[in-house]
Write an enzyme that holds these catalytic residues in place. Structure first.
Site, mmCIF file in Angstrom:
data_model
loop_
_atom_site.group_PDB
_atom_site.id
_atom_site.type_symbol
_atom_site.label_atom_id
_atom_site.label_comp_id
_atom_site.label_asym_id
_atom_site.label_seq_id
_atom_site.Cartn_x
_atom_site.Cartn_y
_atom_site.Cartn_z
ATOM 1 N N ASP A 14 0.720 -1.123 0.055
ATOM 2 C CA ASP A 14 0.034 0.032 -0.091
ATOM 3 C C ASP A 14 0.974 1.171 -0.033
ATOM 4 O OD1 ASP A 14 -1.595 1.967 0.580
ATOM 5 O OD2 ASP A 14 -3.004 0.884 1.794
ATOM 6 N N ILE A 15 0.561 1.988 -0.816
ATOM 7 C CA ILE A 15 1.576 3.456 -1.133
ATOM 8 C C ILE A 15 1.706 4.197 0.176
ATOM 9 C CG2 ILE A 15 0.180 4.855 -2.483
ATOM 10 C CD1 ILE A 15 2.793 5.065 -4.264
ATOM 11 N N ASN A 28 -6.353 12.780 -10.976
ATOM 12 C CA ASN A 28 -7.137 13.465 -12.097
ATOM 13 C C ASN A 28 -6.749 14.722 -12.395
ATOM 14 O OD1 ASN A 28 -9.007 14.625 -10.359
ATOM 15 N ND2 ASN A 28 -9.943 12.689 -10.065
ATOM 16 N N GLY A 36 -9.595 4.720 -6.065
ATOM 17 C CA GLY A 36 -8.363 3.997 -6.063
ATOM 18 C C GLY A 36 -7.251 4.564 -5.363
ATOM 19 N N ASP A 38 -5.659 7.451 -5.566
ATOM 20 C CA ASP A 38 -5.817 8.943 -5.190
ATOM 21 C C ASP A 38 -6.807 8.906 -3.784
ATOM 22 O OD1 ASP A 38 -6.105 11.525 -5.424
ATOM 23 O OD2 ASP A 38 -7.236 11.501 -7.153
ATOM 24 N N SER A 121 -2.138 4.934 -14.141
ATOM 25 C CA SER A 121 -3.033 4.780 -15.319
ATOM 26 C C SER A 121 -3.535 3.166 -15.325
ATOM 27 C CB SER A 121 -2.445 5.165 -16.541
ATOM 28 O OG SER A 121 -2.321 6.495 -16.588
ATOM 29 N N TYR A 125 -8.153 3.971 -15.028
ATOM 30 C CA TYR A 125 -7.831 4.737 -16.553
ATOM 31 C C TYR A 125 -7.369 3.589 -17.470
ATOM 32 C CZ TYR A 125 -8.003 9.743 -14.998
ATOM 33 O OH TYR A 125 -7.951 10.953 -14.435
HETATM 34 P P1 ADP Z 1 -5.508 5.580 -12.496
HETATM 35 O O1 ADP Z 1 -6.907 6.463 -12.562
HETATM 36 O O2 ADP Z 1 -4.140 6.289 -12.746
HETATM 37 O O3 ADP Z 1 -5.869 4.159 -13.205
HETATM 38 P P2 ADP Z 1 -6.125 3.904 -9.987
HETATM 39 O O4 ADP Z 1 -6.013 4.467 -8.659
HETATM 40 O O5 ADP Z 1 -7.492 3.642 -10.470
HETATM 41 O O6 ADP Z 1 -5.512 5.092 -10.847
HETATM 42 O O7 ADP Z 1 -5.174 2.871 -10.231
HETATM 43 C C1 ADP Z 1 -3.721 2.864 -10.336
HETATM 44 C C2 ADP Z 1 -3.146 1.597 -9.580
HETATM 45 O O8 ADP Z 1 -2.903 1.707 -8.319
HETATM 46 C C3 ADP Z 1 -3.972 0.198 -9.898
HETATM 47 O O9 ADP Z 1 -2.901 -0.644 -10.379
HETATM 48 C C4 ADP Z 1 -4.594 0.086 -8.427
HETATM 49 O O10 ADP Z 1 -4.570 -1.277 -8.264
HETATM 50 C C5 ADP Z 1 -3.488 0.749 -7.671
HETATM 51 N N1 ADP Z 1 -3.807 0.958 -6.196
HETATM 52 C C6 ADP Z 1 -4.892 1.220 -5.641
HETATM 53 N N2 ADP Z 1 -4.836 1.741 -4.473
HETATM 54 C C7 ADP Z 1 -3.826 1.582 -4.050
HETATM 55 C C8 ADP Z 1 -2.859 1.901 -2.799
HETATM 56 N N3 ADP Z 1 -3.220 2.099 -1.705
HETATM 57 N N4 ADP Z 1 -1.211 1.532 -2.789
HETATM 58 C C9 ADP Z 1 -0.864 1.275 -4.154
HETATM 59 N N5 ADP Z 1 -1.599 1.005 -5.232
HETATM 60 C C10 ADP Z 1 -2.874 1.288 -5.211
#
Ligand code: ADP
Length: 176
Positions: A14-15, A28, A36, A38, A121, A125
């Site tokens: 998890d980032i 966005n 997600g 964000d 993305s 996306y």
């Molecule tokens: P985008 O709109 O750029 O596609 P998303 O947030 O929908 O952004 O997804 C981008 C990536 O981040 C996806 O591979 C998703 O699985 C991942 N993701 C979602 N939540 C987390 C998190 N808490 N930590 C790391 N990666 C995440």
């Protein structure tokens, strides 16, 4: 593995919990939060993050903006906007490449030494994961070849499939 690639690590996680100088948000164009990664970053950082983002007035695709990290372990959040996948004929590859470059340029400007990226993305996306992984790794390695200030880049994958794909891409591109 060549020296440059040793600065890059692919992990599953998890980032928001990464203890690095900066984490990158896949935002966005409005920079006002979303789903997600964000949403997760805004929840973990707290409401002050949204207040600072409101003052930025958005961000074009492929560019990046920086804010403080507030309640996050990371001191900074770099918000970048990746392209929406629309079949590949709308400069998506170039925009995704630019999103990583713009984030790293800002990082360098702020003396950031360690930085964590999500798989920009590849969620809402809709970017094909193998293509996105190749571009992400190529963009990061290209940048690291030009500077020695940033010494730790973590590519944070959220599931096994992404982890394997980004790990493979790192192996492949670090040989070139
Ligand atoms: P985008 O709109 O750029 O596609 P998303 O947030 O929908 O952004 O997804 C981008 C990536 O981040 C996806 O591979 C998703 O699985 C991942 N993701 C979602 N939540 C987390 C998190 N808490 N930590 C790391 N990666 C995440």
């Amino acid at each position: 593995m060549p020296k440059i690639a040793e600065k890059v690590t692919v992990i599953i996680g998890d980032i928001v919990v990464q203890t690095v100088d900066a984490i990158v948000n896949a935002a966005n164009n409005s920079l006002l939060g979303g789903e997600g990664v964000d949403g997760a970053i805004h929840r973990a950082a707290g409401n002050e993050l949204l207040e600072e983002c409101r003052k930025l007035g958005g961000c074009p695709t492929g560019e990046a903006r920086i804010t403080k990290g507030y309640n996050l372990p990371a001191k900074w959040v770099i918000h970048t906007v990746g392209p929406i996948w629309r079949g590949g004929m709308y400069r998506e590859d170039e925009m995704l490449y630019r999103a990583y470059q713009s984030s790293l340029e800002l990082a360098q400007k702020y003396d950031i030494r360690s930085i964590a990226f999500p798989a920009i993305s590849t969620g809402a996306y809709g970017y094909p994961i193998e293509k996105a992984a190749g571009i992400a790794v190529r963009s990061v390695l290209d940048f690291l070849r030009e500077t020695d200030k940033i010494n730790n880049v973590i590519m944070v994958c959220y599931n096994q499939t992404a982890f394997h794909t980004y790990s493979e891409a790192l192996l492949q591109y670090s040989r070139q």
